[in-house]
Design a protein around this motif. Structure first.
Motif, short mmCIF file in Angstrom:
data_model
loop_
_atom_site.label_atom_id
_atom_site.label_comp_id
_atom_site.label_asym_id
_atom_site.label_seq_id
_atom_site.Cartn_x
_atom_site.Cartn_y
_atom_site.Cartn_z
N TYR A 132 -4.87 82.87 -11.89
CA TYR A 132 -3.82 81.87 -11.67
C TYR A 132 -4.22 80.87 -10.58
CZ TYR A 132 -0.25 84.04 -14.65
OH TYR A 132 0.47 84.53 -15.71
N VAL A 133 -4.93 81.38 -9.56
CA VAL A 133 -5.38 80.48 -8.49
C VAL A 133 -6.32 79.42 -9.07
CG1 VAL A 133 -6.74 80.35 -6.35
CG2 VAL A 133 -5.02 82.15 -6.62
N ALA A 134 -7.24 79.87 -9.96
CA ALA A 134 -8.17 78.92 -10.59
C ALA A 134 -7.42 77.93 -11.48
CB ALA A 134 -9.22 79.68 -11.39
N MET A 135 -6.38 78.41 -12.15
CA MET A 135 -5.57 77.53 -13.00
C MET A 135 -4.90 76.45 -12.15
SD MET A 135 -3.14 79.45 -15.69
CE MET A 135 -2.51 78.53 -17.06
N LYS A 136 -4.35 76.89 -11.02
CA LYS A 136 -3.68 75.92 -10.13
C LYS A 136 -4.67 74.88 -9.62
CE LYS A 136 -0.69 75.40 -6.11
NZ LYS A 136 0.27 74.48 -6.72
N GLU A 137 -5.85 75.36 -9.23
CA GLU A 137 -6.87 74.42 -8.72
C GLU A 137 -7.25 73.41 -9.79
OE1 GLU A 137 -8.82 77.54 -5.52
OE2 GLU A 137 -9.99 77.02 -7.31
N THR A 138 -7.35 73.87 -11.03
CA THR A 138 -7.71 72.96 -12.12
C THR A 138 -6.64 71.88 -12.30
OG1 THR A 138 -8.83 74.77 -13.24
CG2 THR A 138 -8.31 72.86 -14.59
N ILE A 139 -5.38 72.32 -12.30
CA ILE A 139 -4.29 71.34 -12.48
C ILE A 139 -4.29 70.36 -11.32
CG2 ILE A 139 -1.77 71.06 -12.66
CD1 ILE A 139 -1.81 74.04 -13.77
N ALA A 140 -4.40 70.90 -10.09
CA ALA A 140 -4.34 70.04 -8.90
C ALA A 140 -5.51 69.06 -8.86
CB ALA A 140 -4.33 70.90 -7.64
N SER A 141 -6.65 69.43 -9.47
CA SER A 141 -7.82 68.54 -9.45
C SER A 141 -7.63 67.32 -10.35
CB SER A 141 -9.08 69.30 -9.91
OG SER A 141 -9.03 69.47 -11.33
N GLY A 142 -6.61 67.37 -11.22
CA GLY A 142 -6.38 66.25 -12.14
C GLY A 142 -7.19 66.36 -13.43
N ALA A 143 -7.94 67.46 -13.57
CA ALA A 143 -8.85 67.58 -14.72
C ALA A 143 -8.14 67.56 -16.07
CB ALA A 143 -9.68 68.87 -14.59
N ILE A 144 -6.89 67.98 -16.14
CA ILE A 144 -6.19 67.99 -17.44
C ILE A 144 -5.08 66.95 -17.48
CG2 ILE A 144 -6.75 70.43 -17.86
CD1 ILE A 144 -3.70 71.00 -17.29
N GLY A 145 -5.01 66.10 -16.46
CA GLY A 145 -3.93 65.10 -16.40
C GLY A 145 -2.63 65.76 -15.98
N ALA A 146 -1.55 65.01 -16.03
CA ALA A 146 -0.26 65.55 -15.59
C ALA A 146 0.15 66.71 -16.50
CB ALA A 146 0.80 64.45 -15.63
N PRO A 147 0.64 67.82 -15.93
CA PRO A 147 1.07 68.96 -16.76
C PRO A 147 2.35 68.63 -17.53
CG PRO A 147 1.45 69.41 -14.43
CD PRO A 147 0.77 68.07 -14.50
N LEU A 148 2.35 68.94 -18.82
CA LEU A 148 3.50 68.63 -19.67
C LEU A 148 4.25 69.90 -20.08
CD1 LEU A 148 1.66 66.10 -22.03
CD2 LEU A 148 2.90 65.61 -19.90
N ILE A 149 3.48 70.92 -20.44
CA ILE A 149 4.09 72.17 -20.92
C ILE A 149 3.33 73.35 -20.31
CG2 ILE A 149 4.52 73.63 -22.95
CD1 ILE A 149 4.72 71.12 -24.64
N PHE A 150 4.07 74.37 -19.87
CA PHE A 150 3.45 75.65 -19.48
C PHE A 150 3.99 76.72 -20.42
CE2 PHE A 150 3.86 79.44 -16.42
CZ PHE A 150 2.60 79.94 -16.76
N GLN A 151 3.09 77.35 -21.16
CA GLN A 151 3.49 78.44 -22.04
C GLN A 151 3.04 79.74 -21.39
OE1 GLN A 151 1.67 77.57 -25.83
NE2 GLN A 151 3.49 76.48 -26.49
N SER A 152 3.99 80.64 -21.18
CA SER A 152 3.68 81.88 -20.50
C SER A 152 4.08 83.05 -21.39
CB SER A 152 4.47 81.90 -19.18
OG SER A 152 4.01 82.89 -18.33
N GLY A 153 3.18 83.99 -21.55
CA GLY A 153 3.49 85.18 -22.35
C GLY A 153 3.44 86.40 -21.45
N HIS A 154 4.48 87.21 -21.47
CA HIS A 154 4.58 88.37 -20.57
C HIS A 154 4.95 89.58 -21.43
CE1 HIS A 154 6.16 89.81 -16.38
NE2 HIS A 154 5.62 90.79 -17.06
N ARG A 155 3.94 90.39 -21.73
CA ARG A 155 4.16 91.50 -22.67
C ARG A 155 3.91 92.84 -22.00
NH1 ARG A 155 0.60 88.40 -27.10
NH2 ARG A 155 1.87 86.52 -27.10
#
Ligand code: ISE
Length: 334
Positions: A132-155
Motif C-alpha cells: 500500500y505504501v508503494a501504491m500511495k507513492e505511485t499515486i502521489a508521483s503523478g504517474a497515473i494521473g488524478a485518481p478516479l476510482i479505487f476498487q478494494s476487495g476484502h475477502r
C-alpha cells in the motif's frame, strides 16, 4: 532505551501484539497486562517474566512502570482506555475501532486537542504495508494521473459465529475505508451499500456487500467485502487514474507448477497477510513512544472511519445513499 508497555486485552490480537513486542520489535518490553477476564491476563503474564497483572485497565494505564499502552480489548471499551491514557499523558496504540460511537471518537479528539499534542495512534496497520505504501507513492508521483476510482476487495475465508452484517462495515470494510483515505488523500462524502445474492455459507449475514463511497473530490471508492470465501484471505486493490492504474500485486514466496497449472500461496488470514505491516506499525509506535510522541494514523483517522462505517450501517438498512457528516478537523490533525 527500552519502552515499558502495558497491554489491555489479551484475546487473539492482544496475544499477537505481546508476542510481537517481545520478539520482533526492538526497544520494547511488556511490563503489565490486563483483561476483563483476569484469569486470561494471568495466563498471558505467566508466559513472560516480571509482568504485572492489573484487574482494571485504568490502573494499568496509571501504573508508574507503564510508559506506553496498547489497547486491544473489546471495541466498546476502547474509548475509556484511550481517554485515560490521554489524561495520564501516555502514548497509546488503540486497535480499530478508535471508539464505537461518534460521540466517543469526538470526545477523544477534544481531549487530545486540549492536551496539546498527539498521543493516540489507531491500529490501521495497512498504512504500514509495503504494497500500500508503494501504491500511495505511485499515486502521489503523478504517474497515473488524478485518481478516479479505487476498487478494494476484502475477502476472509470465514468469520467467527458472532459476526454480523454490520460488522462487514465496522470490522472489515473499516480497513478499506481508511486505506482509501490514505491512498487518495480525500474524505468520504456519501456512502451506499448493496447486498447482492448471498453466499450460501453466510447464514444470516448479508455477504458479500458492495459499498460505494463518493469522496469529496468526486473520486469513487468501491469496496467488496466477502467474508465466507473459504479459499483464503485475499486483499485486492486497484486505483484507476486518468492515465494509468496501480494495483496490489499477487505475491507468493514460491510458484508451484504441476499438473499443467501454476499456483501460488493465498494467505490463511490477516495475521499472515499483514505480518510485515504489523511489524512496521509496532516499530513506528515504539520508536515514537521512546521520544514521547506518536506516529501513524491519528485519532482523526479513527473518528472518520467510525463516522463513515456508522453511516454505512445506516445505508445497509435504508438501502439509500447516506451522507457522511464530519466535524471540522482540529488544527492538531492538519
Ligand atoms: C478483523 O477484525 C480484522 O481486522 C481483519 O483485518 C479483517 O480482515 C477481518 O475481516 C476483521 O474481522
Amino acid at each position: 532505551m527500552t519502552v515499558n508497555v502495558g497491554v489491555i486485552g489479551v484475546g487473539m490480537i492482544g496475544q499477537e501484539h505481546i508476542r510481537r513486542l517481545m520478539t520482533t520489535v526492538p526497544g520494547a518490553t511488556v511490563v503489565a497486562v490486563s483483561d476483563v477476564d483476569e484469569s486470561k491476563a494471568r495466563e498471558a503474564a505467566a508466559l513472560l517474566s516480571g509482568v504485572k497483572v492489573y484487574a482494571l485497565g485504568e490502573d494499568l494505564i496509571a501504573a508508574r512502570e507503564v510508559e506506553a499502552v496498547i489497547v486491544a480489548s473489546w471495541g466498546p471499551t476502547h474509548a475509556k482506555y484511550v481517554l485515560a491514557a490521554i489524561r495520564d499523558g501516555k502514548p497509546v496504540l488503540c486497535e480499530k475501532p478508535l471508539a464505537t460511537t461518534e460521540a466517543d471518537c469526538s470526545a477523544i479528539i477534544d481531549a487530545e486537542a486540549a492536551f496539546g499534542r498527539r498521543l493516540v495512534q489507531v491500529g490501521f496497520m495497512r498504512r504500514f504495508d509495503p504494497q500500500y505504501v508503494a501504491m500511495k507513492e505511485t499515486i502521489a508521483s503523478g504517474a497515473i494521473g488524478a485518481p478516479l476510482i479505487f476498487q478494494s476487495g476484502h475477502r476472509n475465508a470465514s468469520v467467527p459465529a458472532h459476526y454480523t452484517g454490520e460488522m462487514s462495515l465496522t470490522d472489515t470494510a473499516v480497513h478499506d475505508i481508511d486505506i482509501a483515505r490514505f491512498l487518495l488523500d480525500d474524505e468520504p462524502e456519501t456512502i451506499m451499500v448493496h447486498a447482492p445474492r448471498r453466499n450460501s455459507r453466510a447464514g444470516d449475514v448479508p455477504d458479500p456487500l458492495m459499498t460505494l463511497i463518493d469522496m469529496r473530490s468526486g473520486a469513487l471508492v468501491a469496496i467488496e467485502t466477502s467474508v465466507h470465501v473459504a479459499y483464503g484471505y485475499d486483499i485486492r486493490g486497484e486505483v484507476i487514474g486518468e492515465s494509468g492504474t496501480v494495483s496490489l500485486a499477487d505475491r507468493s514466496e514460491v510458484v508451484v507448477k504441476a499438473n499443467g497449472a501454476f499456483m501460488g500461496r493465498v494467505p490463511a488470514d490477516w495475521r499472515e497477510r499483514f505480518a510485515p505491516a504489523f511489524d512496521a506499525e509496532f516499530r513506528a509506535f515504539i520508536a515514537a513512544a521512546g521520544e514521547g510522541r506518536v506516529a501513524g494514523p491519528s485519532a482523526w483517522d479513527g473518528y472518520v472511519a467510525t463516522v463513515t462505517t456508522l453511516a454505512g450501517v445506516k445505508a445497509l438498512k435504508t438501502k439509500k445513499r447516506e451522507p457522511v457528516k464530519l466535524r471540522r478537523r482540529p488544527k492538531l490533525y492538519a
